[in-house]
Each structure stands twice: as structure tokens, then as C-alpha cells.
Design a protein around this motif. Sequence first.
Motif, PDB file in Angstrom:
ATOM      1  N   SER A  39       0.366  10.698 -15.441  1.00 21.39           N
ATOM      2  CA  SER A  39       1.223   9.887 -14.599  1.00 21.39           C
ATOM      3  C   SER A  39       0.743  10.027 -13.164  1.00 21.39           C
ATOM      4  N   ASP A  88       0.824  -1.206   0.000  1.00 23.37           N
ATOM      5  CA  ASP A  88       0.000   0.000   0.000  1.00 23.37           C
ATOM      6  C   ASP A  88       0.856   1.252   0.000  1.00 23.37           C
ATOM      7  N   ASP A 114       2.505   5.932  -3.022  1.00 25.97           N
ATOM      8  CA  ASP A 114       3.652   6.832  -2.994  1.00 25.97           C
ATOM      9  C   ASP A 114       3.515   7.912  -4.068  1.00 25.97           C
ATOM     10  N   ASP A 115       3.492   9.120  -3.593  1.00 23.05           N
ATOM     11  CA  ASP A 115       3.264  10.231  -4.493  1.00 23.05           C
ATOM     12  C   ASP A 115       4.443  10.443  -5.431  1.00 23.05           C
ATOM     13  N   ASN A 116       5.572   9.893  -5.035  1.00 28.45           N
ATOM     14  CA  ASN A 116       6.748  10.098  -5.873  1.00 28.45           C
ATOM     15  C   ASN A 116       6.868   9.086  -6.996  1.00 28.45           C
ATOM     16  N   MET A 117       6.157   7.997  -6.843  1.00 24.20           N
ATOM     17  CA  MET A 117       6.252   6.979  -7.878  1.00 24.20           C
ATOM     18  C   MET A 117       5.034   7.058  -8.774  1.00 24.20           C
ATOM     19  N   ASN A 118       5.157   7.849  -9.776  1.00 24.33           N
ATOM     20  CA  ASN A 118       4.042   8.033 -10.697  1.00 24.33           C
ATOM     21  C   ASN A 118       4.289   7.264 -11.976  1.00 24.33           C
ATOM     22  N   PHE A 119       3.266   6.641 -12.439  1.00 32.86           N
ATOM     23  CA  PHE A 119       3.402   5.885 -13.676  1.00 32.86           C
ATOM     24  C   PHE A 119       2.175   6.111 -14.545  1.00 32.86           C
ATOM     25  N   ARG A 120       2.406   5.949 -15.799  1.00 32.42           N
ATOM     26  CA  ARG A 120       1.270   5.877 -16.721  1.00 32.42           C
ATOM     27  C   ARG A 120       0.970   4.407 -16.917  1.00 32.42           C
TER      28      ARG A 120
END
Lengths: 826, 689
Positions: B440, B408, B413-419
Motif C-alpha cells: 500500500s 499532486d 500524501d503519505d497518509n493516503m496509501n492504496f494498493r
Amino acid sequence: MSLRLETLTESVLNQDNQTFTWMTPSFALRPTNSFVWTRPTAGVRIKVQPTEQRIKLRPVEEGGASSSSPSLSLPSTPSSCGHPQPVTPPLGVINEGVAELRLVIDAEVAQRACEEVLEKVKLQQVEVPPPPDEAPPPAVKPPEIREGEDSSQGSVKSARRRQRHNPSKQSWLLRLFESKLFDVSMAISYLHNSKEPGVQAYIGNRLFSFAHEEVDFYLPQLLNMYIHMDEDVGDAIKPYLVHRCRQSISFSLRCAWLLGAYSSDMHISTQRHSRGTKLRKLILSDELKPAAPRVRREALTLTPFCPVPAGPLPGEHGLSPSKRTHQRSKSDATVSISLSSNLKRTASNPKVESSPDEDCSSSSDSLEFDSGPPVRLAPQREFIKSLIGIGKRLATLPTKEQKTQRLISELSLLNHKLPARVWLPTAAFDHHVARVPHTQAVVLNSKDKAPYLIYVEVLECENFETSSVPARIPENRIRSTRSVENLPDCGMTAEQRAGSFSIVPNYDNDDEAWSVDDIGELQVELPEGHTNSCDNISQFSVDSITSLESKEPIFIAAGDIRRRLSEQLAQAPTTFKRDPEDPSAVALKEPWEEKVRRIREGSPYGHLPTWRLLSVIVKCGDDLRQELLAYQVLQQLQSIWQQERVPLWIKPYKILVLSADSGMIEPVMNAVSLHQVKKQSQLSLLDYLLQEHGAPTTEAFLTAQRNFVQSCAGYSLICYLLQVKDRHNGNILLDAGGHIIHIDFGFILSSSPRNLGFETSAFKLTSEFVDVMGGPDGDMFIYFKMLMLQGLIAARKHMDRVLQVVEIMQQGSQLPCFHGSSTMRA
Amino acid sequence: MSQVEKKAGLLRRTSSSKKPLKEKVVLMYDEIFAKEDPAKNNPRFWDELFLMKVNLEYLESKLESIDGEDVQCIQDNINSLFHHCVQALGEEHQIKVVNALQTLCALFRGVHQKNKSASGFDIINMLMGFDKAEQRMKDLMESLDSLLCGDGSESLKSLCLKLLLCLVTVTDNISQNTILEYVMINSIFEAILQILSDSSSRGQHGYDAVVLLALLVNYRKYESVNPYIVKLSIVDDEPTLDGMGMVVHQALTEYNRQYKDKEEEHQGGFFSALTSMVGSMFIADADEKLSVQTNEAILLALYEAVHLNRNFITVLAQSHPEIDIVPAPPTPTPTTPTTPLGTTPPSLDVINNPELPLDPNLQTSNLLITFLKYASIVMQDTKDEHRLNSARLCLIILTCIAEDQYADAFLHDDNMNFRVTLHRMPMRHRKKAVGKNIPSRPLVCAVLDLMVEFVVTHMMKDFPFDLYLRCVQIIHKLLCYQKKCRIRLHYTWRELWSALINLLKFLMSNETSLLSKHNIFHLALLIVNLFNMFITYGDTFLPTSNSYDELYYEIVRMHQVFDNLYCMVLRVSTNAGQWKEAASKVTHALVNIRAIINHFNPKIESYAAVNHISQLSEEQVLEVVRSNYDTLTLKLQDGLDQFERYSEQPKEAAFFKELVRSISLNVRKNVSLNTLSQDVLLKEFSTIS
């Protein structure tokens, strides 16, 4: 507005400007001279009280600055200043003294002995007037040596006595060297300016007596001199460098990196070039290990004073036959070396006897190297290499988003190799790197390169060389046996259970490690102050109760929920919105304390008491040598202003040069660039500060405003003195306290973007800045102008300290800031 | 191809062999199946046998054809053959090892084929003899272990794994395979791990190793101690876990790629079909063509890893940039095809071909993203059994992930952004491929999107009830985490709300047909409680204060659905019957929603009346909502943020049993198909020796 200011201050600035430029041409040797010349007047009388002496000096100098008349900078050609004579003859004597000092054990005694030797030089000089003949020294030698053998203590005393008896005959130079005022800064400038091998050798030895940190500051200068100046200087410095390298891994690496960086400007074929490279190779081959644990402590004084520690380096000897013969003939000429080395063996000093290794290394022929692989430096070099490698790979990706994702994944791989005996050279304490919280890393804004900011979790330790490396804790630190426990009727016997559990690493036993398994059991600590804002009922709602007994229904008001929601949203500190094109803005805006807390919570190592968070910017493809120079200048100015009690605020950030095109930068905490501020907040600077700190009359805002003014004045001076160009908003940071901080000193002195060669304004002061200071008529603006003036005067007064830093680095340098002739103005 | 070649080989060999028309090896097999000891006349019989090329078909058919009575007579010979096979595994001569491995394969299979009904003990007796079985199997496992761990030929290792897979899958129900008891005692777990931890061996054998492990873990899972379960749950070596993740990642990626290729292939026809307005006919048609064989084995492996091993959770988030595949050293024998005897690993060349390290078009991905994409494909169509099982398994895996705190943490995690490009089912009432520009975002958004997508697209006659339950539970677990950790996710919750309300609507309109099969009140309760979470704890995790207003707006707007639901549950709960209790729970849960509706509806109406507006705009309604909060009192409900933890037993045991059975069948089929093509292997060794 800015124009207005310029007109206001220009008069002052111009005036000083003139004096500065005027002084520059003949400046090269003046500081040393003026010291030599001004000292005697006060020196004899107040020798014991250096502070008073300084006070005495001040009016003289200030007078010089304010009246801006050249007359006070006491001319006289450098050659006539009294120490050309002592030099040639005492060459041998100094060396001899050095050899003798090998017997001495601690630095203090060494220093005293140094003084003593100089004393003798003087006496000799007095007794035997300058015959450049080699014969007399040996004649005088035997008694001296015997004296040294007797007891250095006694000889020092006697020297003191003699000194007191005939003070008038002393060389001023020597007196200076002996005095407490003689500091690293002076040592470096004498090393640089003095053409006399004797003086250089003496200073080379004197370096040992300075505190490491003080010398470390001048390491770039030392190494640059080592690389680019003539052999004598190099020979004088080398023992010290070798000694320090032996002592410390981090020093070794710093040396190696700097040597690599400063050698890069030379032609490959140059012999001098190979001197720097040779030393670098030597360091990197890890031959400069501490000889043996037993010897290490003694090495402090033993190694340095061996005349041959340069000798143990076969690289140097293999350099060229001519050089070797040259060296040998030099030592032969002074006889003392062979004599003293014989003496050393027979000497009764038990400590020397007990260090056969050291003996070995001092005689170049019987040197033995440890055949083991060079593991001492390897982990750290690998670590740095991989960081740089990441940067290089990132640069090839087109978008920020891809860069960020790539960075995160690369760092997560790096994590697998941590913890290791690696450390961040920019940190102030000894530590081991335990983990890189990869998800926190961000790519910084840059057009074609990919500098990035990483946070690094470290565990503080006594000494990173000897303390044991912490054990790896798996990323999710959770007991790995949950599933076994949960498996229903596994049918395991107790023994089996015990057996399977014993395989589990015992970090579970650590009470501090939390064993929270799943979100069902997760306890979240609410930030302080939060609880107060909620009433009792809402407390209930926060932690819902599962008790079915309480039949009494609890009612809550919908309005409360809604209110709490908006309150909490409002309470949260202003954050920047996430922008894929500018990923660093959010990360930098988050208060450091907050970030530390957050990362600590999420880290498997967070429970350890020695846990610390550091951050570093890794830059590839950028030459940080200029940044390093700027850092040194800033550092000097900061200490000058501190000394003069001018409340200017600047923030020199540490620079680590790894090579001519890569390095690391210590990030400025809690600071975002003005560009980011504007883009994110869409407010003027003043409004932004009001938003962050409160109304114009509040304590918080006033403090921020004062900080702003003090830092603005400080950096305006810096910009003016260093001719910092390219001052766009992306290069100016604003920190949480309201200070502005200039970064990126890529264009200083004579270099400028697009080679315009000049920039119209001396420093950047926009109307927005002035608005923050309360407008051009505000008190704070007047304060600003006053600060500028004070700062400039203080800087002018101690300009030699600043100048020297820059001047030495000019040697053999191809840095763009040194192009052209009109390089330095201040 | 083998058939033709076999025959050719048969013919060629006739000239050289003593007796016409029969291969020498076949003659030797015949000798074994005679009653006498074959070594009696020819002391070098066994040595020679393993130098012969194995004729699997013949051997297997021979074993199958033995009558019950003959068994007794030739048992000694078979035991002896088994014994010598095991011995030959230790031989230096690799041809012998290969032949021995294949002979063993044939033995296991032939014996089982014949005795489908026989008990495991009989089979053991027939193969090895009771008294010696333990020793023989110990020797066998040790030899296999050393072959797998040694630095011998890669093809040999591959063959070892095939043999093991063959052994594991000989019975339909893995738990009835008594021989596996010996595999439990003589663990090859470490060998499997070693294969997974090394990048080059992982590339070639990873797939087989992972499938083998997944199957072994399922051996008598619920009845006894399975050492593989225990060992798998405590592995904490990161390279190994990573390796396992990588294999799964590659397999799923390959599936996604294949699907995409097919889809693109299809695209041309798609639009032309659309213009010709074939409508629903077409969609069914398209789905059929688009379905790619799902890979349940690999999904099972992922499940076991996620479920059993806490450390594996980190691997999910472990990004796989291309670089860590690149350093894989070139295979020692580059002429050898990677898998001579592959069990259809989707495509191993993908693993082996070092991808270009710096392809800017390559999005960095991780196992979780790939898995989500895979799940989105699988969930599109749950009509056939396999796909339904796959979808169910996907949701179970997601449940496990949503329960894990660490998982979770990185989901949010706001730093791990993905499309994350999820595949969406083409539906008549909405456009396909709406957004190519997905922003993202944190990964949890993709999970929520997937759940919403599922909720929206599966309201059909053949209602996948349990999938819906899981789906809603996953959402609930995520909300619980957000509430506890006060994470304000910037997500368009509105989509979720309207999807859930539509689901309620569907449940009610199909009440009668659904109620005969499922406890729809349970699902309704879960959904209503999701709304209760938002209503009572919205302050802790909603991103803006506006979103709270919107929640009320949405409830008030759709009040009819809730009214109807209330009527229904009230009706059911007042009648005595099966669902009385379940329905009354829903009645209680609805109390706040009803309060909201009853509070705001009159306010809105009077607002409209006062201002003489017939149709209020959204903004106006929100305004009414905002100004009338203070007079509304809600009841705090218990246990909204409590959830039932996932546990495999007893609820899911039956599902997994069936799943493993179908996987076993599938694996067996593939092994048998491919084990026969041994020519490549022999060629390799004939050149070596």
C-alpha cells in the motif's frame, strides 16, 4: 528491580494502606462530620480568613494520617451532629425563601438572600423549637415577605447584623454553608449525604451561585444522583439542570448524553429510570430553549428560583398521577408557593414584569412550547451520530488497512456537510468545526473494536450558538476560473467575462487566500534553520535560475549534494516507519506543532486567523463511564498535589461519555505508546530517551528524566490508589517531554481482566523504568520514592474529595469497577 | 426484434385501419408529405398524430427520399410538424410527449441524412423556417429543460436525453451542426447538472448526461465562446462534481471488470498455450480477444472535467465507499427497466444495484485509482486507432493531473496509501502477475509504475513517439513537485532509471528509422534532463543517501549508452542539418553525466587493478563512488525544474477534433439502434394513462 522498590517503599505504603482500609468502612459520613466538628473550633475566630483556617486544619488532619490512630477522626454518629432538627420545620421556610428570591436579579444577591433565609430558619429554630407543625410558618411569613419586598439589600444587612449579634445561636451547618469555604465539592457531598430535603433544596439553590466550570466538573455526580437517588435530591437539582440547559446547548447535550449513559444500568420499568429518561427526552426535544432573547440574561436568576421550573416539564407531570398529587400536596402544605407566586405577579419589580414568558413557564398550566422543529441541538447530534456510525461500520472490517481507507473515505463524505454549527465537546473554547482533514485520520490499535483518531479543523468564535457559521470553502480553494482564463481566444467580451466571473464566490478576493494554481508557481517555505546549513552555491541549486544571461557557468560539487542529502536526512526528526498494521504510530509520533503547520498549509481554511486544530478519539463499543470516573479522580488528585505542591505530574485527559457504549477521548499530544516505541526503535527505554533527548549529561535529557520520574511517581500512585490493572505497554504512553502517561482505565477498583480480581503488583515499575531513573541506587530513584511518599500523604489528607467523586457514582451503577464488596480502599 | 414485431404490428393493424395494408400513422405521415396542409381537412389532425405510435423508420425514410424540389413544397408541412412536436412536449398526456420526442428525433435525423452536404442553414430552414427557428428552438429547449428537471417519468427524461444526444451527433463534425447554436443560446447545462447532482437520477441518466455534456463542450471549442465550457469551468458544487465523477468512475470500473472477466476466461487457455510454446503468435491472438471496446466518450468527459474545472481535481481523490450509492431511493416505477433506450452505458445496473455496504473484500477505491487501472489496460495495446487515442487521452489527463498542485498533494500524501493493481502486458521475457502483494503506497507510486511500465513495453517498430514524450513529461512534472515540496518518496527509482536508459538505447539503435518521423533528440533531451534532475537536485527529494549512490552506480554501469548517445548527438550537431540545434542541446545536457562517467570510471578501474579484482561487485562500486564524490565538480544547469504547461490549443486541437468525430459516430450509432425500441416505454405510459 521492581521487587526491590517494593520492599523499599512497601513499609510506607503498607502502613498507609492499612490506615486507608481501616478508615474506609465508616468513611461515608465522616468527612462531612469532621468538617462540621472541626470547624467551630477555628471557625469563630478566623472566619474571615479561610486560608488561615485551612492551616489550622492541616495539623489536625495530618496528625490523623501520620499517627494513623482513629481517635482523631472524631467519631460521633452522624445523626447527632446537630442538623436533624433544623430540617423538618424549615422545609417550608426554605421553599418560601426560594419563592421570595425569585424577585432577585443577580446571583450574588441571590446568594445573600439565601443566607438570609437560612438565618431566619435559624432564628425560627431558636424561637420556635422543633414543632413539626405546619401552622407557625405562615404566621411568621407575612413580615418576612414584606421585608423581601422592601429591599433585599437591607434585609441582608439586617441579617448580618443579627448574625453578628447572636453568633452563638447559629447552626454550624448554616455557618458552613454561608462561609466562603463552602465549595462545590462540599455542596455535592452534602447533597449526597444529607437526608434532609431542606438541606438538599438549599444546596440545589446554592448551585446557582457557583461558577459554571466548577459545577460542570461534578456534572456526572449530579446527574447520577438525579437518576439514582430519591426524589428530593432530584427535585433539588432539577431546577439547576433545567436552567443550565436553557442557557447552553453544549450543557444540554452533555446532560442528555450522561443521563442516557447512567440510566442504562437500570431496569426499564423503574420509575426512577424514567425520571432520568424523561429529563433526557425533554432536553433532546429541545423544549429547553432560552425563553426569549430579552429574558435570557435574567434567566440566570429567575428560572432557578421558580419553584416550578420543574413544573414546565409536562413529561414530569404526566409521569404518574400519584406523583403529581404528591407534589401538589407538598406545595399546598407550605402555602408559600401559591402565596409567593401570587406575590410575584403583583410585585413591583419591573424585571419580573418584563418577562411574561418566564411567568408563563412558571405556571405549569399555561405553558406554551415553541412549535418549531428542534433544530437547536440537531446539527451537533447528527455530527456525533455520524462519527459513531463510522466507528460502528469500521468495526466490521477485518484489516487495519481497510479500516483506514474506509475511515478516510467516510470522513471525506462527512466533510461535505461541514462547516456547520457543530463543535467538539472536548475543546476548551467556542468554535465551529470547519473541516475534518480526512487523510490524517488514523485507526487506533484495538483487537475487535475500531477506535479512531481524527484531527478536526475548527474556527474559533465568540459563541458557537450565536456566531455565524463560516462559509464553506471548496476543498482546493483555488480560483475556479483558471481554465477560462487560459482558454485561448475565447472571444469573450469584457462584459461576458465579468458576468462569468461574478458567479465565482468571492473568497478569491480574500488576500490571505493564496491563489497558487500549479506546481510551477508553487513557493515552498523552507523550514527555518535549513537555509543556514546550506552554503551559497547550494542555495543557487535549490532555486535554479532560469536567466539565460548569466553565461558564467555555476559549478557545484557532487560531494556537496551528497552531503546535503545525508545531512537533511539526519536533520529530520526521527520518525516512525509506516506500518500498515499500526497506522497510528506514525501519526502520533509526528510532533503536534509540525502536524498543525502541515495541516494548516493544506487546508482551505488555514489562512483564517481563527483557525485551530483539535483532535479527538472516537470510541464505539466501549463504556467510557469508568474512564470518566478515572478522569475525575485524576483531576482531583492533580489539584490536590498542586495544592500541596507535590511535583507529581499526571495528565488527566478529557472524556466525553456519549452513551453507555460510546464516547470521545481527548488524545494526549505528542505521545506514543511504549509498545510502539519498542517496536519501532528496537531500543530499551533508556536508549530511546537518549536517542530522543541527547546524552545523559545534557540539559534536555536531564529534563526528560525528571519529567519521567515525576510522571512515573504520579501514575504509580494512581495505579495504586485506583487499582488500575491491565498495565501493558500499549496502555502506557511516552510523550515528547519524557513523561509517561497511563491510558485506558478500563480495569480499575474491583474489576480486572479475566476477573482474576487482583493483580500481584500494586503498580507497574519495570527494571527498564528504574534504569531510566538511573538504577535503584540513583538519585533520581530516591527522588522517585520521596515523591511517592509525599504524594500519598497529600492524597491521604484530602481523600474525602477523591472518595466522594467515586462514592456518588457508585449509586445504582452496574459498572464493573463497582462489583463486589471490597470496592474502595482509598 | 423490432423488425419482426413491426411487421406483426403492421398486419394486425390492417384489419382495423380504413385503408388496407397501411398503418394509420403512416397514412398521416403521407398526408404531411403531401403538399396540402394536413390540418385543413381534419382540424384535429395533429392531436391525433401524436396519439399514434411513431413509425420512425417510415418517417425517416420518407424524409430521406424527398427530392430537392419537393422540399420547397412540403417545407411548410415539415415546419408545421416540428412546431406541433414542440407544442406537444408541453402536453399533459405523456404518450403525446413520448411520440413528439421520437418524432423530433426522426425529423432531425431524417433531414440530416438526406442533406449531408447541405449547409446548416438550409437544414434549419427546412425544419423550422428561418424566421421562426429561434422561437421554436427556444421553446424546444425550454420544454426539454423542464422535462429533465421536473419530476416526471424517468423514462421520459431518458428519452429527452436521447433526443439531445441525437441532435448533437447528427453531423459527423459537431462544429458543423448549426442547430447547436440554439442549444448554446438556450443552455440546458443546469438541467444536466441537476441530473448529476441527484443520486437516483444520476444512476439512470448520468451516463447520457455526461456524454452529452462532453460533446456539447466540444462544439466549436476553438472558434467561439462556448457557454458550456465557461459554465463547466466554474462549477463548484460538490455533489454535482461528485456525481459526475461517480458516473465516470462507474463506467471505467465496469470496463475494468469486463476486461478482468475476459482475462480470467482466457487464463485457462493461456497456460496451455504457453506450454505448447506458440510464443508470439499466441500473444497477438490473446490481445485481440482481450480487447474490450474502449469508451472514449467517458474518457473525454473525464478529460474535460479535469482540464476545465479545478474543483473537479478533488473529486479524483474522493473515495467512493459503497455507502453513498446505497441511499439512492428505489426508482418510482420499479417495473421499468432502467434504461429503455440506453446508449450502451456499460452497465447501469451496477450503478443502480446498491452494492453491499459492508463487503470486506471491496477495496475502497477512488476515481483516480480506477482511472489508473483503466489506463494500464488501455496502454497495453496501442495498435489500433481507438486504443491509441484512448491511451493518448489517458496520458493527457495524467499530464493535467500532474500539473495540478492539489492533485499532486494528494498523490504524494503519505497518509493516503492504496494498493493499485495495474495490469501488465504479458511479455515473453518476464513473468506475468509478479506481485499479488503490492504494498500500500501513496498514489504517485502507481502513476510512476504506470509510466515505467509504458516505457518498458512500447519500444517497438511502430514507435508511439508522442506517447513517450507525454510519459516522460509526466514523470518530469512529478519530480518537479517533489523537488519543490521536498517530498522524499520511497520509491524504487532504480527501475525508472534503467527503464529510461533502455529507452535511450532503443532510440539510438533505431535512429535512422525513427529520425525520419520524429525529433528523437527532443525526447532524448527530456530523458537526459530527468537524470540531471536527479543528479543536481537529488538532495531535495531522494529518500536515502544510498539512492544517490545508486544513481551514480546506474549511470556508470550503463556508461556505454551515454557514450554512444554523446557520439551520436555530437555527430549530428556538427553536421549541418535539420537536427543540428536539437542535437547540440542534448550535447550540453550530457555534460554532467559525462563528467560523472569520466570521473568514476578510471577510479573504478584503478580500484579493480589495485585490488586485483576483475569483476567488481555492486557494493564495491558503490564504495568507490562514495569515496570519490569530493573530487567531482558538476555544472549547474538552467531550467531543469521548468516545464512547459499543457495547453490544448493549438497542439492538441486536431487530435480532439478527430476524437470528437469518432465519439459522435459511435454515440449516433448507439442512439439509433436503441431509440427504436420504444415498446417498453409505451407500455409504461399506457398503464399510467
